[in-house]
Structures are given as C-alpha cells and as structure tokens.
Design a protein around this motif. Structure first.
Motif, mmCIF file in Angstrom:
data_model
loop_
_atom_site.group_PDB
_atom_site.id
_atom_site.type_symbol
_atom_site.label_atom_id
_atom_site.label_comp_id
_atom_site.label_asym_id
_atom_site.label_seq_id
_atom_site.Cartn_x
_atom_site.Cartn_y
_atom_site.Cartn_z
ATOM 1 N N UNK A 736 0.862 -1.170 0.000
ATOM 2 C CA UNK A 736 0.000 0.000 0.000
ATOM 3 C C UNK A 736 0.900 1.221 0.000
ATOM 4 N N UNK A 737 0.654 2.077 -0.941
ATOM 5 C CA UNK A 737 1.578 3.186 -1.131
ATOM 6 C C UNK A 737 1.359 4.263 -0.086
ATOM 7 N N UNK A 738 2.502 4.790 0.364
ATOM 8 C CA UNK A 738 2.439 5.963 1.233
ATOM 9 C C UNK A 738 3.589 6.840 0.803
ATOM 10 N N UNK A 739 3.477 8.114 1.014
ATOM 11 C CA UNK A 739 4.578 8.990 0.625
ATOM 12 C C UNK A 739 4.948 9.911 1.759
ATOM 13 N N UNK A 740 6.220 10.271 1.740
ATOM 14 C CA UNK A 740 6.641 11.236 2.740
ATOM 15 C C UNK A 740 6.474 12.612 2.175
ATOM 16 N N UNK A 744 6.408 14.084 7.049
ATOM 17 C CA UNK A 744 5.365 13.207 7.590
ATOM 18 C C UNK A 744 4.838 12.310 6.473
ATOM 19 N N UNK A 745 4.190 11.225 6.889
ATOM 20 C CA UNK A 745 3.656 10.325 5.849
ATOM 21 C C UNK A 745 2.285 10.768 5.387
ATOM 22 N N UNK A 746 2.048 10.567 4.114
ATOM 23 C CA UNK A 746 0.712 10.769 3.567
ATOM 24 C C UNK A 746 0.251 9.405 3.074
ATOM 25 N N UNK A 747 -0.904 8.969 3.570
ATOM 26 C CA UNK A 747 -1.419 7.665 3.138
ATOM 27 C C UNK A 747 -2.170 7.814 1.838
ATOM 28 N N UNK A 748 -1.757 7.058 0.851
ATOM 29 C CA UNK A 748 -2.457 7.151 -0.435
ATOM 30 C C UNK A 748 -3.492 6.047 -0.597
#
Ligand SMILES: Nc1ncnc2c1ncn2[C@@H]1O[C@H](COP(=O)(O)OP(=O)(O)OP(=O)(O)O)[C@@H](O)[C@H]1O
Ligand SMILES: [Mg+2]
Length: 862
Positions: A736-740, A744-748
């Motif tokens: 499951x993709x998440x980005x910094x 902070x992390x952003x949940x996609x």
C-alpha cells in the motif's frame, strides 16, 4: 412433610415438581405468585418485593408476585435473561370449585419459543435448535415458531454445528439428557443459548417430517417438535414442511470469520449498524429483511442459482419505475409469515386480520407489475404468485374496517355479513333512535329546556332534571333513580323497556360477533399454507429489489464468474465507502490467478491493508448472494469457503488468549481450506515475539502455498518476508503506497505491485504525537538496525544500558552522543522511569503497545 402445607401450597408443589427448570407463575386472583426459591430468585431478577405468607408449615413461605395485566413485561425480562416461565392458570371457575381451584400449566414460555414482545425483532428469525449426536456426526434441527419455518441438516463437525447455531442466533438448544455434557456446555457458552432437555417419546412421524431422509434427522427434528408441543400446548398447524439442507450447498464461513467480516453485526458494538447487512438492507418488508439476513448467512455456490438472482436484480435495475412502484406496494405488505403463525396459534385479533387484508390487496398489482417486466424469469415468477383472492374477499366481506383490539366489545364484523347480527343491530339502533328523540319530546312535554337524557354504566339510561325545575314534572310519571347535588335522575316505564331491549341487543351483538370472528379465524387457518407460500414469494421479491436498489444507488457492477481468476478493477470496501463519503475513498484493483494465487501485502500502519483484504471477501460474498458489487469491473471465482484471521476478535467468553485464538483460527483455515477457498491472514504472528512470529508466518505461507493453493491475502509487518516472492512461484508482493511529504507520511491507500520499501511505523508514532526525543531515538535505533541487517541482537540498546550504569546522572539515553551537553539532575522518579524504559523491548511491541507504554511513562513523570 408436605402434608403440613395447606392444600393450595401442596398443589403448587406438585405442579412445580414438573417444572423444575422454570419459574412457575401461579395464578392467584389477579396476580401470578411465586413461592419458595422461585420467589427469592425472581425478586432479585425482577427487582420486586419479596414477602411471605403462611402455608401451613411452621415457617412462613417466601413469596412474590406480579399483577396479571402487566405480567408480559416481567416474563419478557426473565426470558431475555435465558430463563423459562411456566404459566399456571386456574382452569375451572372458582365459584364452581370444591376445595382448591384446579390449576394447570397452560404454556411454557422459553427463550426459543416466545411469540411476541420486544425480544422478537421483526427483521430477525427467532430460531430454536435441537442437536443430537450420532456416530459420524450431528443432527441439527431449527424451528421458528413465529414464522413456521423448519430446517434440518446433518453436520460432521461440532464446530460447524456451532457456526450454524451462531449465525441464526438461536436462543435455545434442545438436547436429550444423554447428550455429551461437555459439548452442551460449549454450545451454551459459544452460542449464548439456554439448554433444554427433552427425552419425551418420539411419537409417530408427523406430516411435515414424513419426507426426512434417515433416522438421524427424523429423531433430531422430532425431539424439537415434541418439545414445542409440550411447551406450547396448542395448535402448531402453521409449522411448514421441514426443509433439509446441506452445508456444502452454500459458501461456508465459520463463526470467527462471520464475526470478523462484520456480516450481520459489528465486532465492537454488536449492533447491526456498520455491518454488511446494515449497508444492504433496502428491504421494505419484515419478511424480506429476514430473508436478506438468511441469504447473507448462506451465500450460494452454484453459478446457476446465483445467476438467477442476478438476472432478476438486473431486470429490476433496468425498470426503475416498476421497481419504485414495487417498493411502494411492498411497503404496505405486513408480515404474512408471522400473521400466519398467529392465526395458527389462535391469538390473532381483528386488527391483525385487517393487516392481512391490506397486504393481500397489494398482491394483484405486484403480480401484474412483475409480470410486466421484460424478462422470462420475471414472468415465470409472476405466474406462480397466488394472490389468495378468495381469502381477500372473505375478509372484505366479514371484517369491520376499524375494529378495536379487544374481541369482546363488538365492532368486528361488517353489516350485511350475517342476518341475525343485522337484526340485533337494527334493534339496538331503533332503541337508540327512540331515546335520541326522547329528549326533545320530554322537553316539549314538561317545558323544561335544560332536561337531559343520558347514560351511565351503573344506572343505565335516565332523564335528568335540575332541582329548580322539579316542580314542573308530572306526578306519577317519573320514577326516581339517583340523586345528585343539584339534580335528580328519573326513569319512565317506557324508557326502562327500551333500555332492556337495547342492552339485550348489544349483549347479543358482542357475543355473536365474537362467535363469528372465531369462525372466521378458523376459516383463515385453512389458508395458512397458501399464505406461507405467498410470504416466501413476497420476501424474495423484496430481497431482490433490495439488491437492485442498493446496486443502482451506490453504482455497483454486475460481477462475472470465472474458474480461477480474480480481477477486480477499482474495487471499494462497501461499508467503509459508505461511512466515509465516497469521494474520499480510494478504489483499488485486485488481480489474482495463475502464478498469483497468494498476495503478500506490506505497507505502513493505517495505510489500508486490512480494509483491502476485507474488501475482497465482502465483494465475493456480495457476488455470491446475487447482489452487484462496488467495483468498476469484477471477475471472481466462486469461493467454496472463506477463512479469515483478522485481529480484534478476542474470544473473551471462552477465556482464550489473543494469540491462542489467532492460532486456532489459522489452524481452522489450514485444515479446512481447499484450492477454491479464500483465506485472509491479517498480520499473523503479530501476537508473539518478532522472530517467533516471523518464523510462524513464513511457515504458514509456505504451507498454504505448497499444500492448499487457496487464494490467499497475507498482510504483514515483517518486511523480511517479502523475499519469499523469489522462492514461491505463486506468491506476489503488493504494497500500500504511502509517501513522505515534509517529513510526515501521507497515506495514499493505493495498492501497488512489489514490496513496500519502508515501514512508516515511526511516522505513525509521530502522528500520534509521541515526545520528539522518543521519536528521534527510535529513528536512531532503526538506523542502527538497518546497518546491522536482520541480526537478532539489539546492540544499540545494550550499549546504552552500560552507558546509563556508568554515568547515572547523565541523560544520555535521550541525548545520545551529546555528552558535552550539560546534564540536568535526575530525580528518583525520573530514574525509575528510565529504568522502566530501559527494560522495554521496543522491537517486540506493536506500535499501539509502544504508545501505551510511552503514555504510562510520561504520566509518571508529570
Ligand atoms: N482505500 C481507502 N480509501 C480511503 N481510506 C481508506 C482506504 N483504505 C483504508 N482507509 C482508511 O484507513 C484507515 C486504516 O485502514 P486499515 O485499518 O485497513 O489499515 P492497516 O494498514 O490495516 O493498518 P494497521 O497496520 O495498523 O492494521 C481506515 O480506517 C480507513 O478509514
Ligand atoms: Mg490492519
């Protein structure tokens, strides 16, 4: 001993001896009384006053009671707590009795046999079960007294018996006294049901059970039937032929998975809201609601059956106006099944029959509507509907439009239905007309303008004259009846005569109406089988229109069935999507099949792994009950079973630890799954220490891969497991993709091929606002661990241990490597916290556990 009691108490004890396991409600005048132990227990359970009375013995007898007219509420309370209540009535007229009035138990009310009250939900069945043990398995029979439905099934494993009982939420289980005690105790605990013993002779096979195959099912059902007869002591004519089924005819979902997937209730609040049933329920009738639940409990596995439902759903989607019309009409259809049950039980009143009439009125147009749909199957369906027109005619002719609840007050039967009744009514009406004219006449005759003609229950009809006007009355014509403060009431011989006529006529009317109603009720009884068939047809239509409605409203797609392939394009979790507002929900694809039988899902906490896994299971269930699914495109195999191991289902009742439950659920899947099954393993092994858990997880994956070949979704925190992709040809990594973003992390919430590159656990901790020092320390430890690879030692922590020991005053623990900084003094309390912190093994904790620990420590410091 007994001889010293009064005759009534002796009678009580005799009856009570036959009903040891029930509260005996002993009718005494306007009360139901309880004595002895019953009284003590009931006074506690019902919070009513415990008194006592003389009963002939030296000691007073404990006693408590409830008024007859409000007994229903008390009985309901006891039943809800799993007790039984025996209703003991006076069965002869006290005036005619010599000695003690005869009393008998007229009904035994038990959790599985209540017919009405708040305990009965209109959209749920109220099943009672019976289980018998045989050499190679168990017979299970189910019966719903309120609807007359009967089911029987032979099951090999006791776990499956429990699953079945759990999914229909039977409140009572009937077994023989020889039944294995341990199993009975398990049934009681797991299913939260009352166990009842029935050893009665199994009498000759009755009509509804004649066709049962084999002795096992016959014995099991007949035990249940005998119990029902003994407890109800009345007509059970509405019981329908026993339907035999097999577990293999439906998709099997074990008890745990049903709970985990929140099919009919949520895990946390045990309420319908938030469950799949709640989402789907667009039914308009109570019967349809019950059928929907049954369908969800038993998804189909035969393509032809599923497609038959699908076709009807599609047809209804394509005919919006007809569907809306159908919904409007169904809304007017009352619970035919339960009405039929009450007719058979003999406790149906005139208002119930009016409901029946109103329901039947809708049927011809429903039939026409369904027949007009442009589909062969719909037309066939319509052709089979029997609107019971003859019953409708009968009810229209006989029943008064607006009858009272009571059957003793008249106003039940229409004019013109019965000649004698019409005559009585005429007589009464003539009399009343005469009286209505009397006031005018008497006023004219006496000249008293305030003269009144009235009626009261005690004195009957009267002529009332105020004291001031008394002198105007003609002597001898009026006979005084009652004196008020400033008026006198009189009667005349003529008035008396008319009064007698009216009263007699009214009395006759009430009696005759009651008789006619009883006859009518018997006539309606003849229609029960036809009504039950009609009820089934209406409930199916209702459930199908429900699927059509929800599918259209929420933009669902018709799923296509494949041999082995899963291809879900832009799938959504139906419930999460609804709860969160669909714009926010991120749709996901799921591709499984050849060389992708298993998916290993990695990704940060909170990213949506569990949601994704549940989504696939829910889509499959929706597809297999005939509903459309939330996706742009859906190709699905037909699964024979679904297994889940998803957290948060701690089995508190059975007292097993979380990890034990986890392993039991895993075992259940591994033992029973086939290559046609769907398995969801959500973070298996999380409940034990890291390497232990990781080893178990890997072994489970390999086992399923090599020996079962079921479609499996396996989510994990152990990134180490992603290397398995190279070793196991059927396993593919997804993440499951998440980005910094700005640290902070952003949940996609987006599922992508391949393994996740990073665990964002620390970021989640940061989101949860753990102290900054702690977060940076965690980052440090992570860095060190990444450098040392996956060595089990925890070098960073052990190094620090010695540092603290050597320089206790220094807070090197937090300000790692900055010894030149001036260290603040450390209090005793702080030292304790430090010690505690040192002994924590962070790597063995889940993020949540870590958070909890931090919280505790911080609290100590404050
Ligand atoms: N596809 C999605 N679109 C939008 N929101 C989603 C989606 N999937 C999940 N979420 C949201 O993210 C939250 C976390 O999801 P979920 O519990 O599935 O994460 P998880 O990866 O299993 O977390 P953990 O590792 O802590 O168990 C959910 O409560 C839901 O609100
Ligand atoms: Mg999760």
């Amino acid at each position: 001993m007994m001889a010293s009691y009064t005759p009534m108490i002796q009678q009580y004890l005799k009856i009570k001896a036959e009903h040891q396991d029930a509260f005996l409600f002993f009718r005494l005048g306007d009360f139901y009384e309880m004595f002895f132990e019953d009284a003590k227990k009931a006074s506690q359970e019902l919070e009513i006053t415990l008194t006592s009375r003389d009963g002939g013995s030296a000691d007073k007898i404990p006693m408590c009671g409830v008024p007859y007219h409000s007994a229903a509420a008390y009985i309901e309370q006891l039943i809800k707590k799993g007790y039984k209540v025996a209703i003991c009535e006076q069965t002869e007229d006290p005036k005619a009795a010599k000695g003690v009035v005869k009393r008998e138990v007229v009904q035994l009310i038990t959790p599985g046999t209540v017919m009405d009250g708040k305990g009965i939900h209109e959209s749920e069945n109220n099943f009672i079960a019976s289980v018998s043990e045989f050499r190679d398995g168990y017979g299970l029979a189910l019966s719903d007294l309120t609807t007359g439905e009967n089911l029987a099934v032979f099951i090999e494993r006791i776990e499956d018996v429990m699953s079945e009982i759990y999914s229909v939420s039977a409140k009572e289980i009937v077994v023989s006294s020889k039944f294995n005690e341990h199993t009975a105790a398990q049934l009681k605990e797991r299913c939260g049901a009352t166990i009842s013993i029935e050893d009665g002779e199994i009498t000759e096979r009755i009509e509804i059970a004649k066709h049962l195959p084999g002795e096992e099912l016959t014995e099991t059902f007949m035990r249940l039937y005998t119990y029902l007869q003994k407890t109800q002591k009345r007509s059970l004519d509405h019981l329908q032929p026993v339907q035999v089924y097999e577990l293999e005819e439906a998709m099997k979902i074990d008890l745990y998975s049903k709970r985990n997937l929140e099919l009919t209730e949520t895990i946390r609040s045990k309420s319908k809201k938030g469950s799949l049933l709640w989402l789907l329920d667009e039914t308009k009738t109570a019967m349809g609601g019950r059928l929907l639940k049954q369908w969800i409990d038993r998804p189909l596995i035969r393509a032809s059956q599923i497609e038959e439902r699908q076709e009807m759903v599609e047809t209804l989607i394509n005919h919006l106006f007809e569907r809306e019309d159908l919904r409007e009409r169904l809304k007017e259809v009352y619970d035919l099944e339960r009405l039929a049950g009450r007719v058979a039980f003999g406790n149906v009143n005139a208002r119930d029959l009016i409901q029946l009439k109103e329901s039947l009125k809708q049927v011809p147009s429903i039939k026409e509507l369904v027949g007009s749909l442009n589909h062969k199957k719909a037309k066939e369906r319509a052709g089979l509907i029997d609107p019971c027109g003859d019953l409708l005619d009968l009810l229209e002719e006989a029943l008064h439009e607006n009858p009272p609840l009571s059957l003793k007050e008249g106003n039940l039967i229409k004019d013109g239905y019965h000649q004698k009744l019409d005559e009585y009514r005429d007589a009464s009406k003539n009399g009343k007309d005469w009286i209505a004219r009397l006031e005018q006449q008497e006023r004219a005759y006496t000249g008293i303008r305030s003269l009144k003609v009235g009626f009261n229950k005690v004195f009957g009809y009267y002529i009332e004259v105020t004291k001031a006007n008394l002198h105007l009355l003609e002597d001898g014509r009026y006979e005084r009846k009652q004196t008020l403060t400033n008026a006198e009431r009189y009667i005349t011989p003529e008035l008396k005569e008319k009064e007698a006529l009216i009263l007699e006529a009214e009395n006759n009317i009430c009696e005759l109406e009651y008789e006619l109603f009883a006859v009518l009720r018997e006539k309606v009884k003849q229609f029960i089988p036809r009504l039950q068939r009609l009820a089934k047809q209406m409930s199916e239509l209702d459930a199908l229109q429900c699927f059509a409605t929800i599918s259209e409203n929420r933009h669902y797609t018709k799923p296509v069935f494949s041999d082995n392939e899963v291809k879900v394009i832009e799938g959504r979790h139906p419930v999460v999507e609804k709860v969160m507002d669909s714009q926010e929900y991120v749709p996901n694809n799921c591709l499984m099949g050849d060389s992708r039988e298993m998916l290993l899902i990695t990704g940060p906490n909170m990213s949506g792994k569990s949601t994704y896994m549940r989504q696939i299971a829910l889509l499959s269930i929706m597809a297999q009950i005939g509903c459309f699914v939330p996706a742009k495109e859906a190709v699905l195999p037909i699964f024979d079973q679904i297994f889940t191991r998803i957290g948060a289902a701690d089995d508190l009742i059975s007292g097993q630890s979380t990890f034990m439950v986890e392993m039991l659920e895993a075992k259940n899947a591994i033992v029973n799954a086939t290559k046609d099954s769907l398995i969801l393993f959500d973070e298996i092994g999380r409940g034990t220490s890291t390497y232990d858990g990781m080893a178990l997880a890997q072994a489970i994956i390999e086992y399923v891969h090599d020996h079962i070949g079921a479609k499996t979704l396996f989510s994990t925190h152990y990134h180490e497991l992603t290397v398995l992709e190279d070793k196991l040809p059927q396993l593919k990594n997804v993440h499951v993709r998440a980005e910094e973003y700005n640290g902070t992390v952003v949940f996609l919430h987006q599922i992508k091929e391949g393994a996740a590159d990073k665990s964002y656990g620390i970021h989640v901790a940061q989101l949860a606002e753990l102290p900054d020092d702690l977060i940076s320390r965690a980052q440090e430890i992570l860095k060190q661990l990444e450098q040392t690879g996956d060595k089990p030692e925890l070098p960073a922590v052990s190094e620090k241990k010695s540092a603290v020991r050597e320089e206790p005053a220094q807070l090197s623990f937090f300000a790692d490597g900055e010894k030149e900084q001036k260290a603040p003094a450390v209090s005793n309390k702080e030292k304790q916290v430090l010690e505690a912190f040192k002994s924590i093994n962070i790597l063995d904790m889940t993020p949540l556990e870590a958070m909890n620990e931090m919280y505790k420590l911080q609290k100590k410091l404050k």
